[in-house]
Design an enzyme around this catalytic site. Structure first.
Site, PDB file in Angstrom:
ATOM      1  N   ASP A 130       0.827  -1.193   0.000  1.00 46.52           N
ATOM      2  CA  ASP A 130       0.000   0.000   0.000  1.00 46.52           C
ATOM      3  C   ASP A 130       0.871   1.256   0.000  1.00 46.52           C
ATOM      4  O   ASP A 130       1.843   1.351   0.762  1.00 46.52           O
ATOM      5  CB  ASP A 130      -0.898  -0.013   1.241  1.00 46.52           C
ATOM      6  CG  ASP A 130      -1.842   1.155   1.304  1.00 46.52           C
ATOM      7  OD1 ASP A 130      -2.677   1.279   0.393  1.00 46.52           O
ATOM      8  OD2 ASP A 130      -1.743   1.957   2.261  1.00 46.52           O
ATOM      9  N   GLU A 178       1.550  -0.565  -5.095  1.00 50.19           N
ATOM     10  CA  GLU A 178       0.455   0.301  -5.520  1.00 50.19           C
ATOM     11  C   GLU A 178       1.041   1.621  -6.019  1.00 50.19           C
ATOM     12  O   GLU A 178       1.121   2.604  -5.295  1.00 50.19           O
ATOM     13  CB  GLU A 178      -0.518   0.559  -4.366  1.00 50.19           C
ATOM     14  CG  GLU A 178      -1.716   1.407  -4.778  1.00 50.19           C
ATOM     15  CD  GLU A 178      -2.372   2.130  -3.613  1.00 50.19           C
ATOM     16  OE1 GLU A 178      -3.458   2.680  -3.809  1.00 50.19           O
ATOM     17  OE2 GLU A 178      -1.794   2.171  -2.512  1.00 50.19           O
ATOM     18  N   ASP A 221     -10.540   1.245  -4.648  1.00 49.50           N
ATOM     19  CA  ASP A 221     -10.190   2.665  -4.662  1.00 49.50           C
ATOM     20  C   ASP A 221     -10.833   3.436  -5.807  1.00 49.50           C
ATOM     21  O   ASP A 221     -10.573   4.629  -5.975  1.00 49.50           O
ATOM     22  CB  ASP A 221      -8.665   2.830  -4.757  1.00 49.50           C
ATOM     23  CG  ASP A 221      -7.967   2.544  -3.437  1.00 49.50           C
ATOM     24  OD1 ASP A 221      -8.552   2.856  -2.381  1.00 49.50           O
ATOM     25  OD2 ASP A 221      -6.849   2.011  -3.468  1.00 49.50           O
TER      26      ASP A 221
END
Length: 484
Positions: free
Chosen positions: A206, A236, A319
């Site tokens: 992340d 990410e 997201d």
């Protein structure tokens, strides 16, 4: 070198709280069911629906039947948030999800079915309930953990609007770790090693770009690969990622740029740009075939080919708004977007529920409870994903073959995938009118072979260096192969 198994992977992303409520073994502590939100009610920012890892175990056969052989989970460790990016204990699977035993059983059952398991690692920040941050809150400058964070002033105002310490997006709920601190660094790296002992197959990282320390990620890679050389490390990173893809940090990244190209081409004038504007897909724009090709080819040339074939190719996720909503419920376009995704280099990735056409706008609407009422499923979309996954698994050229441009005009695109002596040609009609194919083959299939669309069974001819006579229906795709 990137893990070989990833080239063969088709990922299914699961948001655990919203997937399925399962029953754990007798005697295991369970949360009070009455506290959960109704499964079909609109999701809220703070509410829990009670999905857990036992539920995922119960649905592994469903997932496998859809053609998925790898699972990517949003965070599963103890947290005060339904999405669990507010980690409070990195060594404990959240009890609401079933605890460590549930993960152990999940990994065992997934591996028994030939499926891989990738966990979400949140190493940039934690939640306010994390033991080290709590210790600093209670003891201030006297805490031995004070340098684990970037504290500007004591006392910590952890419940104020603006924190007086570094926090992700200045959110007081998410204090940022100081990874330059040796003890903090060692702690986070030990987390990565610990869960590999449970047999997980990799880490999705992340916001790794917010840990502005390449040596941290180099050490992370060394530790992880020492435990399991075939572990997958995927970051990410939403855009250009060369800094992290030199072979000493990540194996790959979440390939949102490729997803944006597909959506821009297939969606064209139907894109809900207003919906996408406030998400990570904010630069989503309509693309003609040639512009789409240029975007894709640039991505395929940007990184080493071993990385390209290991990219986590993704169009939408937790997201972003859901693809069904971005494409305004145009089922044929959604089907075509997924079909195209499965024909390109890299590992296709599908967000839970997208395979049945779930809708969803901005967070938290994009995190609805999975629909298990089959009468509400868009079955043609589900069938497309099953068919494309099966085709991909049957053809090594679709998993490892090079991309070769053939033709692009208006809403019509054609390319080849080539691997040693084998090749297939992919033709895509992203228009509302039928397309009679007549495309140059640029040296492929020079002997005038007959070609067959592996999806429909229809035939085409190779004449004078062109593939012709095939007809593509509106918003459809063909994968052509010559007869031996």
């Amino acid at each position: 070198m990137t893990p070989e198994w990833v080239k063969d992977a088709v990922f299914y992303q699961i948001f655990p709280d919203r997937f399925y409520r399962g029953l754990g073994p007798a005697g295991q502590p369970a949360p009070v069911q009455e506290a959960f939100e109704a499964w079909d009610a609109p999701p809220t920012l703070r509410g829990f629906k009670g999905g857990n890892l036992w539920g995922v175990i119960e649905k592994l056969d469903y997932i496998r039947e859809q053609g998925f052989n790898a699972l990517y989970f949003c965070p599963i460790f103890s947290s005060t948030a339904n999405h669990r990016y507010h980690t409070s204990d990195y060594f404990q699977v959240d009890p609401i999800l079933g605890g460590n035993l549930a993960l152990q059983r999940l990994v065992e059952e997934a591996h028994r079915r030939g499926m891989r398991v990738v966990l979400d690692g949140v190493f940039n920040h934690c939640g306010r309930a994390h033991f080290a941050f709590q210790h600093v809150m209670e003891n201030e400058a006297a805490s031995p953990y004070r340098d684990w964070f970037h504290v500007y002033k004591f006392p910590l105002n952890a419940y104020a609007k603006h924190a007086n310490y570094a926090a992700w997006w200045n959110n007081p709920e998410l204090p940022k770790f100081n990874t330059a601190n040796p003890e903090c660094r060692a702690y986070l790296l030990s987390v990565a090693e610990y869960w590999l002992q449970y047999g997980i197959d990799g880490w999705r990282l992340d916001v790794p770009n917010e840990i502005d320390d390449d040596e941290f990620w180099r050490e992370f890679r060394r530790r992880v690969k020492a435990q399991n050389p075939e572990a997958y490390i995927v970051g990410e990173i939403w855009d250009e990622a060369s800094r992290w893809l030199q072979g000493d940090q990540f194996d790959a990244v979440m390939n949102y740029p490729l997803g944006r190209a597909i959506l821009g081409f297939v969606g064209a004038e139907m894109l809900d740009k207003e919906l996408a504007a406030k998400s990570g897909l904010g630069r989503l724009e309509s693309l003609g075939a040639l512009a789409c090709h240029h975007r894709m080819e640039e991505l395929f040339r940007r990184y080493h080919w071993d990385i390209v074939t290991a990219q986590m190719n993704i169009m939408t996720s937790h997201d972003t708004p859901r693809i069904f909503s971005i494409l305004r419920g145009e089922l044929e376009r959604v089907k075509l977007a997924f079909a195209m995704l499965f024909t390109l280099p890299g590992a296709p990735t599908v967000y839970y529920g997208d395979e049945i056409g779930m809708a969803g706008g901005h967070d938290p609407d994009n995190r609805r409870g999975m629909i298990w009422d089959e009468t509400r499923w868009h079955l043609p979309l589900q069938q497309t994903i099953r068919q494309m996954s099966a085709l991909r698994q049957s053809l090594p050229v679709l998993r490892r073959g090079r991309y070769q441009y053939l033709y692009a005009q208006d809403a019509h695109l054609a390319f080849a995938r080539t691997l040693e002596s084998s090749s297939v040609v992919v033709t895509i009609n992203a228009s509302s009118e039928p397309w009679r194919i007549n495309i140059p083959l640029h040296g492929l299939w020079p002997r005038g072979e007959q070609a067959t669309d592996l999806l429909s069974g229809k035939s085409g001819r190779c004449v004078g260096g062109y593939l012709e006579d095939g007809v593509l229906e509106p918003f459809s795709l063909a994968v052509w192969q010559t007869l031996d």
